[in-house]
Design a protein around this motif. Structure first.
Motif, PDB file in Angstrom:
ATOM      1  N   GLU A  44      74.778 -59.717 -89.490  1.00  0.00           N
ATOM      2  CA  GLU A  44      73.451 -59.745 -88.873  1.00  0.00           C
ATOM      3  C   GLU A  44      72.731 -58.433 -89.180  1.00  0.00           C
ATOM      4  N   LEU A  45      71.423 -58.543 -89.414  1.00  0.00           N
ATOM      5  CA  LEU A  45      70.597 -57.346 -89.586  1.00  0.00           C
ATOM      6  C   LEU A  45      70.180 -56.859 -88.201  1.00  0.00           C
ATOM      7  N   ASP A  46      70.264 -55.550 -87.991  1.00  0.00           N
ATOM      8  CA  ASP A  46      69.857 -54.965 -86.726  1.00  0.00           C
ATOM      9  C   ASP A  46      68.432 -54.440 -86.853  1.00  0.00           C
ATOM     10  N   ILE A  47      67.877 -53.931 -85.772  1.00  0.00           N
ATOM     11  CA  ILE A  47      66.505 -53.442 -85.789  1.00  0.00           C
ATOM     12  C   ILE A  47      66.329 -52.247 -86.718  1.00  0.00           C
ATOM     13  N   ASP A  48      67.441 -51.573 -87.076  1.00  0.00           N
ATOM     14  CA  ASP A  48      67.346 -50.456 -88.021  1.00  0.00           C
ATOM     15  C   ASP A  48      67.233 -50.935 -89.467  1.00  0.00           C
ATOM     16  N   GLY A  49      67.277 -52.268 -89.685  1.00  0.00           N
ATOM     17  CA  GLY A  49      67.141 -52.830 -91.022  1.00  0.00           C
ATOM     18  C   GLY A  49      68.432 -52.897 -91.805  1.00  0.00           C
ATOM     19  N   LEU A  61      78.675 -55.331 -84.025  1.00  0.00           N
ATOM     20  CA  LEU A  61      79.589 -54.186 -84.024  1.00  0.00           C
ATOM     21  C   LEU A  61      78.955 -53.053 -84.829  1.00  0.00           C
ATOM     22  N   GLN A  62      78.424 -52.067 -84.141  1.00  0.00           N
ATOM     23  CA  GLN A  62      77.646 -51.020 -84.795  1.00  0.00           C
ATOM     24  C   GLN A  62      78.402 -49.729 -85.057  1.00  0.00           C
ATOM     25  N   ALA A  63      79.639 -49.629 -84.632  1.00  0.00           N
ATOM     26  CA  ALA A  63      80.413 -48.416 -84.900  1.00  0.00           C
ATOM     27  C   ALA A  63      80.701 -48.330 -86.403  1.00  0.00           C
ATOM     28  N   PRO A  64      80.620 -47.135 -86.981  1.00  0.00           N
ATOM     29  CA  PRO A  64      80.927 -46.994 -88.410  1.00  0.00           C
ATOM     30  C   PRO A  64      82.330 -47.520 -88.727  1.00  0.00           C
TER      31      PRO A  64
END
Length: 107
Positions: A44-49, A61-64
């Motif tokens: 999925e694309l997040d708001i940060d693009g 899951l946004q953790a590196p």
């Protein structure tokens, strides 16, 4: 006595029955969204693009370096995402030894 965990029945296995997981290197992600088009259940694309993987519960899951298991019904879609990604940032590897089987570092 050791307890062995079994992969969920819908987790993909490669070669000798190894479960696979996928992760995205956001430093290389170009935000084209091809992965989310191929496999929206996993990417999925997040708001940060940038693209991220999602958990089995549909949580972003946004953790590196965050990984998620590759569901068997969409293995081909996940592999196609890795092949078509213009940023070469999608990595599919075996869970047991972290050896990449699809993606830019696959042997």
């Amino acid at each position: 006595m050791t307890v062995q965990q079994q992969a969920p029945s819908d987790a993909v296995t490669e070669g000798g029955g190894e479960p696979l997981e996928v992760w995205i290197d956001q430093d290389l992600c170009t935000g084209d969204g091809i992965c989310a088009q191929y496999a929206p259940d996993v990417f999925e694309l997040d708001i940060d693009g940038l693209a991220y993987v999602k958990s089995a519960d549909d949580e972003l899951l946004q953790a590196p370096g965050a990984t998620t298991r590759v569901p068997l019904p969409i293995l081909k879609d996940v592999v196609d995402s890795a092949k078509e990604c213009p940023g070469d940032c999608i990595h599919v590897r075996r869970v047991s030894d972290s050896v990449e089987v699809y993606g830019p570092d696959a042997e």
